[in-house]
Scaffold this motif. Structure first.
Motif, PDB file in Angstrom:
ATOM      1  N   LEU A 170      29.310  20.973  32.862  1.00  0.00           N
ATOM      2  CA  LEU A 170      30.520  20.179  32.638  1.00  0.00           C
ATOM      3  C   LEU A 170      31.001  20.277  31.199  1.00  0.00           C
ATOM      4  O   LEU A 170      32.182  20.335  30.916  1.00  0.00           O
ATOM      5  N   LYS A 191      29.245  15.416  42.763  1.00  0.00           N
ATOM      6  CA  LYS A 191      30.148  14.795  41.791  1.00  0.00           C
ATOM      7  C   LYS A 191      30.785  15.806  40.827  1.00  0.00           C
ATOM      8  O   LYS A 191      31.806  15.513  40.224  1.00  0.00           O
ATOM      9  N   VAL A 192      30.164  16.958  40.661  1.00  0.00           N
ATOM     10  CA  VAL A 192      30.738  17.917  39.705  1.00  0.00           C
ATOM     11  C   VAL A 192      31.648  18.932  40.396  1.00  0.00           C
ATOM     12  O   VAL A 192      32.257  19.758  39.746  1.00  0.00           O
ATOM     13  N   ASP A 211      37.485  15.273  47.242  1.00  0.00           N
ATOM     14  CA  ASP A 211      38.149  13.985  47.449  1.00  0.00           C
ATOM     15  C   ASP A 211      38.906  13.933  48.769  1.00  0.00           C
ATOM     16  O   ASP A 211      39.003  12.878  49.391  1.00  0.00           O
ATOM     17  N   ARG A 214      36.337  13.044  51.338  1.00  0.00           N
ATOM     18  CA  ARG A 214      35.966  11.636  51.264  1.00  0.00           C
ATOM     19  C   ARG A 214      37.089  10.744  51.793  1.00  0.00           C
ATOM     20  O   ARG A 214      36.839   9.736  52.441  1.00  0.00           O
ATOM     21  N   GLU A 215      38.334  11.133  51.505  1.00  0.00           N
ATOM     22  CA  GLU A 215      39.469  10.335  51.937  1.00  0.00           C
ATOM     23  C   GLU A 215      39.629  10.390  53.452  1.00  0.00           C
ATOM     24  O   GLU A 215      39.778   9.362  54.105  1.00  0.00           O
ATOM     25  N   GLY A 218      35.955   9.309  55.080  1.00  0.00           N
ATOM     26  CA  GLY A 218      35.308   8.084  54.613  1.00  0.00           C
ATOM     27  C   GLY A 218      33.825   8.255  54.390  1.00  0.00           C
ATOM     28  O   GLY A 218      33.052   7.316  54.493  1.00  0.00           O
ATOM     29  N   MET A 219      33.414   9.469  54.094  1.00  0.00           N
ATOM     30  CA  MET A 219      31.994   9.695  53.802  1.00  0.00           C
ATOM     31  C   MET A 219      31.874  10.796  52.754  1.00  0.00           C
ATOM     32  O   MET A 219      32.833  11.522  52.476  1.00  0.00           O
ATOM     33  N   SER A 220      30.686  10.876  52.175  1.00  0.00           N
ATOM     34  CA  SER A 220      30.487  11.879  51.138  1.00  0.00           C
ATOM     35  C   SER A 220      30.396  13.262  51.783  1.00  0.00           C
ATOM     36  O   SER A 220      30.206  13.391  52.992  1.00  0.00           O
TER      37      SER A 220
ATOM     38  N   ILE C   5      29.114   5.870  41.366  1.00  0.00           N
ATOM     39  CA  ILE C   5      29.948   6.535  42.362  1.00  0.00           C
ATOM     40  C   ILE C   5      29.314   6.335  43.742  1.00  0.00           C
ATOM     41  O   ILE C   5      28.176   6.746  43.967  1.00  0.00           O
ATOM     42  N   ARG C   6      30.072   5.675  44.622  1.00  0.00           N
ATOM     43  CA  ARG C   6      29.585   5.476  45.992  1.00  0.00           C
ATOM     44  C   ARG C   6      29.970   6.666  46.858  1.00  0.00           C
ATOM     45  O   ARG C   6      30.733   7.536  46.443  1.00  0.00           O
ATOM     46  N   ASP C   7      29.435   6.667  48.074  1.00  0.00           N
ATOM     47  CA  ASP C   7      29.641   7.817  48.948  1.00  0.00           C
ATOM     48  C   ASP C   7      30.881   7.722  49.834  1.00  0.00           C
ATOM     49  O   ASP C   7      31.322   8.714  50.379  1.00  0.00           O
ATOM     50  N   ASP C   8      31.429   6.500  50.004  1.00  0.00           N
ATOM     51  CA  ASP C   8      32.382   6.327  51.095  1.00  0.00           C
ATOM     52  C   ASP C   8      33.845   6.439  50.703  1.00  0.00           C
ATOM     53  O   ASP C   8      34.716   6.219  51.530  1.00  0.00           O
ATOM     54  N   ALA C   9      34.138   6.752  49.453  1.00  0.00           N
ATOM     55  CA  ALA C   9      35.542   6.833  49.047  1.00  0.00           C
ATOM     56  C   ALA C   9      35.719   8.012  48.099  1.00  0.00           C
ATOM     57  O   ALA C   9      34.754   8.486  47.511  1.00  0.00           O
ATOM     58  N   PRO C  10      36.954   8.479  47.951  1.00  0.00           N
ATOM     59  CA  PRO C  10      37.197   9.581  47.017  1.00  0.00           C
ATOM     60  C   PRO C  10      36.707   9.226  45.610  1.00  0.00           C
ATOM     61  O   PRO C  10      36.799   8.069  45.191  1.00  0.00           O
ATOM     62  N   ILE C  11      36.184  10.214  44.924  1.00  0.00           N
ATOM     63  CA  ILE C  11      35.619   9.974  43.603  1.00  0.00           C
ATOM     64  C   ILE C  11      36.700   9.535  42.621  1.00  0.00           C
ATOM     65  O   ILE C  11      36.513   8.602  41.862  1.00  0.00           O
ATOM     66  N   TYR C  12      37.875  10.181  42.716  1.00  0.00           N
ATOM     67  CA  TYR C  12      38.901   9.853  41.721  1.00  0.00           C
ATOM     68  C   TYR C  12      39.338   8.393  41.847  1.00  0.00           C
ATOM     69  O   TYR C  12      39.534   7.700  40.858  1.00  0.00           O
ATOM     70  N   VAL C  46      31.021  13.565  36.268  1.00  0.00           N
ATOM     71  CA  VAL C  46      31.928  14.098  37.285  1.00  0.00           C
ATOM     72  C   VAL C  46      32.705  15.284  36.725  1.00  0.00           C
ATOM     73  O   VAL C  46      32.705  15.547  35.524  1.00  0.00           O
ATOM     74  N   THR C  50      38.617  15.921  38.217  1.00  0.00           N
ATOM     75  CA  THR C  50      38.651  14.638  38.923  1.00  0.00           C
ATOM     76  C   THR C  50      38.985  13.512  37.951  1.00  0.00           C
ATOM     77  O   THR C  50      39.793  12.626  38.250  1.00  0.00           O
ATOM     78  N   ARG C  53      42.599  13.548  37.117  1.00  0.00           N
ATOM     79  CA  ARG C  53      43.421  12.993  38.193  1.00  0.00           C
ATOM     80  C   ARG C  53      43.390  11.459  38.136  1.00  0.00           C
ATOM     81  O   ARG C  53      44.430  10.807  38.305  1.00  0.00           O
TER      82      ARG C  53
END
Lengths: 231, 274, 127
Positions: A170, A191-192, A211, A214-215, A218-220, C5-12, C46, C50, C53
């Motif tokens: 990073l 995450k990276v 993203d 995830r959107e 609703g999961m990683s 950072i949780r798993d269930d939503a977009p990171i941004y 991260v 991201t 954004r």
């Protein structure tokens, strides 16, 4: 700018179809995860990009060019196995990389070597497997390449080193460069990543940004991967 | 880039070759000393040691070429076709440079091994007397004089020497390239890489022999059909000699070229690292 | 800042929320200069794209602004910060109510539980 592109790429070994009609585009500034179970074709894809294999059909392009000495000068590659000559010392390998790659940053390499506590006058042969991997990554990440192709880079290192490696990626990553990381340890790198490519049995199953996944789901990415590749 | 490759090639091979070459000199030196000691004493131990050293020396001379060849062929396999290939084939250099780096180091070390044997003979004969050198030079001069007397001048001899040297070098290149070609053919397969390489080595030898025999038969029948008005003179004999040597040179060159093309083609297009 | 950072939503969007939280709670004070995108990204572990954004989204919402040469700053407009704070609080309340509803509690029960809890905590505070 597209740093790495596969167009209708296919490769087979005898009767085994290792890659079938693969299309991938990696733009500059992107960190892409190449994700798939063992034997899915990740390593074959990366070897093709390095010119270590020749495609049966389709093409691989690095900065618009087919693999050759010019593209090899732009690509920094970490194979999925120990590949350094066992008799050489860490210091000698740094000199070796400096000799062959004009984009090699010796100061950065020496700094990382000392920060990771690798003795520079020890031979590769005398190092533990984890330390050998550290040396490999130091050499690979000390180049200012246009494309980094990392095949299972964090497979055998301890969590502290893994964090150091991801941090290094990073921190030093230049916006004109791209990184492709092949791995099955998704949660560690998720995450990276900007984008992910799911690959299975030599085919691309999904290409998306992290993203968006995830959107939409609703999961990683890790959770989605487990769902897609459920045994 | 070839220069940089050569630098590392000599570094890597020198680790094996230098000790081997030095060992031969050491054995001949020790043998020299032991022989001198036995000349003045009658000890059984010392004569046993001398005998062993003499045996070792002869074996070393016989083996050194083989050891060098094995070391250099192994180097090709290890550095290009095993895991180290991942490093070498991703360097920004051409496959030609990679192969030439291997070839040049092999030629240099094999010639060095030959010179090392010659040098070890001198060590064995030490201390050298100046008289021997003078006698040798005189002897050579005599040979040249006699040859000149029958009309063979120095230029002629130099030409022959050059042709022979060329044949030797092309021959060394060829014998290395057979191994390289066989290894790169065998290692293009996914399994049984080494076994297949050995198979290809013998297959190449077999094919070469067939081709040579067929060429000779062809040459024989062509010559058989033609009318010769061959007048035996010294000149014509010398010309025939040159023609034969140059013919061998050319065919060895062709042989080397085919193998070189085979090796580089396999490494470029059919590389299949483990 | 502590990045989770949780798993269930977009990171941004999680980054947006967390930076917003930092501004609302005063960890980042009005007018303060933010670290560079790269430093923030490294800190949060991260990808810089991201983080970029997320910052652009915060800019769109008016919580941060960028000055071409000197970088990004937290807004000095306290109304905007107050708004952000109350919308975060609103979100917390809503998700709490949702969770309680899933457990089967009705509005009166929830109020009773809350009052009891608050009384208990302030009672402890007096001790």
């Amino acid at each position: 700018m597209v740093n790495f592109e596969c167009r209708a790429l296919s490769k087979n070994f005898g009767h085994v179809q290792a890659l079938e009609n693969v299309d991938i585009r990696v733009e500059s500034g992107r960190v892409v995860g190449l994700l798939g179970p063992n034997g899915s074709g990740k390593t074959t894809l990366i070897k093709l990009a390095n010119g270590l294999l020749t495609p049966d059909s389709g093409e691989v392009l690095i900065g618009g060019m087919a693999p050759g000495p010019e593209t090899k000068a732009m690509v920094s590659y970490q194979p999925d196995r120990p590949y350094l000559p066992q008799w050489m010392k860490a210091r000698e390998l740094i000199k070796f990389y400096e000799d062959f790659y004009p984009d090699f940053d010796t100061a950065r390499a020496l700094d990382m070597l000392s920060r990771l506590g690798v003795p520079s006058d020890r031979r590769i042969k005398q190092m533990s497997k984890g330390t050998q991997e550290k040396v490999q990554l130091i050499l690979v990440m000390s180049r200012r390449a246009r494309l980094y192709l990392l095949d299972e880079p964090i497979g055998g290192v301890d969590p502290a080193t893994r964090d150091f490696i991801l941090d290094t990626i990073l921190r030093n990553f230049d916006e004109n460069a791209s990184i492709v990381i092949s791995t099955h340890l998704i949660s560690d790198v998720e995450k990276v990543l900007d984008d992910v490519v799911f690959i299975n049995n030599g085919r691309v199953m999904l290409q998306s940004s992290v993203d968006d996944i995830r959107e939409r789901n609703g999961m990683s990415v890790d959770a989605l991967f487990r769902e897609v590749f459920k045994c | 880039m070839l220069r940089k490759l050569l630098k590392y090639e000599f570094k890597a091979t020198g680790r094996v070759m230098l000790p081997v070459l030095l060992a031969l000199l050491a054995v001949s030196g020790l043998l020299n000393i032991c022989v001198r000691v036995t000349e003045h004493s009658e000890g059984t131990v010392i004569s046993f040691v001398t005998g062993m050293l003499a045996f070792l020396y002869v074996m070393a001379i016989l083996a050194i070429g083989v050891v060098a060849l094995v070391a250099l062929v192994y180097r090709f396999y290890k550095n290009l076709l095993s895991d180290e290939g991942y490093l070498m084939f991703t360097l920004p250099v051409s496959v030609h440079s990679l192969v030439w780096a291997k070839l040049i180091t092999a030629i240099v070390w094999l010639i060095a091994a030959f010179l090392d044997i010659v040098l070890s003979l001198f060590v064995l004969a030490a201390p050298l007397r100046l008289g021997w050198g003078i006698e040798f030079v005189q002897f050579i001069g005599q040979v040249f004089d006699e040859l000149a007397a029958v009309g063979i001048n120095g230029l002629e001899i130099a030409a022959f020497a050059l042709e022979l040297l060329l044949i030797v070098i092309l021959g060394i290149i060829g014998s290395c390239l057979v191994f390289y070609t066989a290894l790169s053919l065998g290692h293009s397969f996914s399994n049984h890489k080494m076994l297949l390489s050995v198979g290809f080595y013998f297959a190449i030898g077999f094919v070469t022999q067939i081709v040579v025999v067929m060429l000779l038969i062809g040459l024989g029948t062509t010559l058989d059909g033609t009318e010769f008005n061959y007048v035996y003179t010294l000149r014509s004999a010398l010309n025939l000699g040159h023609a034969t040597l140059l013919g061998i040179c050319l065919s060895t060159l062709l042989y080397d070229a085919v193998l070189y093309f085979g090796t580089t083609f396999m490494l470029k297009r059919r590389l299949n690292l483990p | 800042m502590d990045w989770q950072i949780r798993d269930d939503a977009p990171i941004y969007s999680q980054l947006v929320t967390q930076i917003k939280l930092g501004i609302a709670a005063g960890a980042l004070s009005p007018g303060e200069r933010l670290p560079s995108v790269r430093d923030l990204a490294t800190e949060a572990g991260v990808n810089p794209n991201t983080m970029q954004r997320a910052l652009q989204e915060l800019e769109r919402q008016g919580l941060v602004y960028s000055q071409r040469t000197s970088g990004r700053f937290v807004t000095e407009d306290t109304d905007v910060i107050e708004n952000a704070k109350s919308s975060l609080a609103d979100e917390q309340v809503r998700s709490f109510l949702d969770a309680m509803a899933r457990l089967g509690y009705l509005r009166d029960d929830i109020l009773r539980l809350l009052e009891a809890r608050i009384r208990e905590e302030s009672g402890n505070g007096e001790l």
